[in-house]
Motif scaffolding. Sequence first.
Motif, mmCIF file in Angstrom:
data_model
loop_
_atom_site.group_PDB
_atom_site.id
_atom_site.type_symbol
_atom_site.label_atom_id
_atom_site.label_comp_id
_atom_site.label_asym_id
_atom_site.label_seq_id
_atom_site.Cartn_x
_atom_site.Cartn_y
_atom_site.Cartn_z
ATOM 1 N N SER A 134 11.506 -9.342 7.928
ATOM 2 C CA SER A 134 11.613 -7.894 7.728
ATOM 3 C C SER A 134 10.432 -7.180 8.366
ATOM 4 C CB SER A 134 11.642 -7.564 6.239
ATOM 5 O OG SER A 134 12.829 -8.005 5.633
ATOM 6 N N VAL A 135 10.707 -6.024 8.966
ATOM 7 C CA VAL A 135 9.649 -5.183 9.543
ATOM 8 C C VAL A 135 9.753 -3.747 9.055
ATOM 9 C CG1 VAL A 135 9.353 -6.612 11.604
ATOM 10 C CG2 VAL A 135 10.978 -4.706 11.642
ATOM 11 N N SER A 136 10.681 -3.506 8.112
ATOM 12 C CA SER A 136 10.840 -2.152 7.592
ATOM 13 C C SER A 136 11.344 -2.200 6.159
ATOM 14 C CB SER A 136 11.807 -1.355 8.464
ATOM 15 O OG SER A 136 13.120 -1.894 8.372
ATOM 16 N N SER A 137 11.127 -1.085 5.469
ATOM 17 C CA SER A 137 11.561 -0.980 4.087
ATOM 18 C C SER A 137 11.561 0.495 3.691
ATOM 19 C CB SER A 137 10.600 -1.755 3.183
ATOM 20 O OG SER A 137 10.989 -1.669 1.837
ATOM 21 N N ILE A 138 12.413 0.835 2.745
ATOM 22 C CA ILE A 138 12.365 2.169 2.156
ATOM 23 C C ILE A 138 11.520 2.043 0.892
ATOM 24 C CG2 ILE A 138 13.676 4.086 1.185
ATOM 25 C CD1 ILE A 138 14.200 3.599 4.197
ATOM 26 N N SER A 139 10.459 2.818 0.811
ATOM 27 C CA SER A 139 9.517 2.715 -0.310
ATOM 28 C C SER A 139 10.080 3.364 -1.571
ATOM 29 C CB SER A 139 8.194 3.387 0.059
ATOM 30 O OG SER A 139 8.352 4.793 0.065
ATOM 31 N N SER A 140 9.407 3.125 -2.686
ATOM 32 C CA SER A 140 9.790 3.767 -3.949
ATOM 33 C C SER A 140 9.579 5.283 -3.873
ATOM 34 C CB SER A 140 8.994 3.169 -5.114
ATOM 35 O OG SER A 140 7.616 3.411 -4.926
ATOM 36 N N ASN A 141 8.804 5.744 -2.883
ATOM 37 C CA ASN A 141 8.586 7.176 -2.654
ATOM 38 C C ASN A 141 9.616 7.758 -1.686
ATOM 39 O OD1 ASN A 141 6.298 6.936 -4.256
ATOM 40 N ND2 ASN A 141 4.975 6.581 -2.498
ATOM 41 N N ASN A 142 10.625 6.946 -1.343
ATOM 42 C CA ASN A 142 11.693 7.346 -0.422
ATOM 43 C C ASN A 142 11.151 7.710 0.967
ATOM 44 O OD1 ASN A 142 14.492 7.371 -0.168
ATOM 45 N ND2 ASN A 142 14.580 9.599 -0.355
ATOM 46 N N GLU A 143 10.299 6.833 1.489
ATOM 47 C CA GLU A 143 9.776 6.949 2.847
ATOM 48 C C GLU A 143 10.153 5.683 3.599
ATOM 49 O OE1 GLU A 143 5.673 9.413 2.073
ATOM 50 O OE2 GLU A 143 5.622 7.247 1.810
ATOM 51 N N LEU A 144 10.352 5.814 4.920
ATOM 52 C CA LEU A 144 10.571 4.637 5.745
ATOM 53 C C LEU A 144 9.216 4.057 6.116
ATOM 54 C CD1 LEU A 144 12.190 2.648 7.493
ATOM 55 C CD2 LEU A 144 12.124 4.352 9.329
ATOM 56 N N LYS B 150 0.821 -1.213 0.000
ATOM 57 C CA LYS B 150 0.000 0.000 0.000
ATOM 58 C C LYS B 150 0.855 1.263 0.000
ATOM 59 C CE LYS B 150 -4.014 -2.094 2.182
ATOM 60 N NZ LYS B 150 -4.893 -2.118 3.368
ATOM 61 N N PHE B 151 2.113 1.126 0.424
ATOM 62 C CA PHE B 151 3.059 2.247 0.425
ATOM 63 C C PHE B 151 4.108 2.104 -0.674
ATOM 64 C CE2 PHE B 151 1.899 2.211 5.065
ATOM 65 C CZ PHE B 151 1.290 3.451 5.096
ATOM 66 N N ASN B 152 3.871 1.213 -1.628
ATOM 67 C CA ASN B 152 4.844 0.955 -2.702
ATOM 68 C C ASN B 152 6.193 0.514 -2.136
ATOM 69 O OD1 ASN B 152 3.099 1.673 -4.885
ATOM 70 N ND2 ASN B 152 3.420 3.812 -4.319
ATOM 71 N N ALA B 153 6.126 -0.381 -1.167
ATOM 72 C CA ALA B 153 7.337 -0.885 -0.523
ATOM 73 C C ALA B 153 7.338 -2.411 -0.553
ATOM 74 C CB ALA B 153 7.413 -0.402 0.921
ATOM 75 N N ASP B 154 8.533 -2.966 -0.733
ATOM 76 C CA ASP B 154 8.715 -4.421 -0.720
ATOM 77 C C ASP B 154 9.573 -4.800 0.475
ATOM 78 O OD1 ASP B 154 7.355 -5.058 -3.182
ATOM 79 O OD2 ASP B 154 9.072 -4.162 -4.235
ATOM 80 N N LEU B 155 9.255 -5.943 1.056
ATOM 81 C CA LEU B 155 10.058 -6.461 2.155
ATOM 82 C C LEU B 155 11.204 -7.305 1.607
ATOM 83 C CD1 LEU B 155 7.196 -7.530 4.558
ATOM 84 C CD2 LEU B 155 8.778 -5.622 4.861
#
Length: 115
Positions: A20-30, A9-14
């Motif tokens: 994994s519990v975190s990722s940097i999204s394609s929108n450059n958000e944590l 939903k945030f354009n992020a892959d684990l």
Amino acid sequence: MGIVSEFKKFNADLKNPNWSVSSISSNNELIVSLWGHKPLLSKHPTERKQVYRDRIDRWSCNGRNEFKRNLDLALEENLKIRPIIAMLNNSSDFQNILEGKDGSQYPKRFNAKTN
């Protein structure tokens, strides 16, 4: 929903959906999965927001190091942090989490906070 679909939903892959519990999204958000149980997540006393307080050293699974790297990057680059709230299906198990047990061993549900 599952953790993978909530990160999407945030354009992020684990990196690894098992730990994994975190990722940097394609929108450059944590994007980070956080426990939604008290005392870690609570309502702010005067403002319309929630406050999350936890310690990274409380846990030791594989996702810890990845999370620490992602958090350091977010702080260095002043990235927006977007939460996904994790809730155990059996809230009485949460004491085990606070004691440092592996949270991946407990059934849970996830909810991306998109607003």
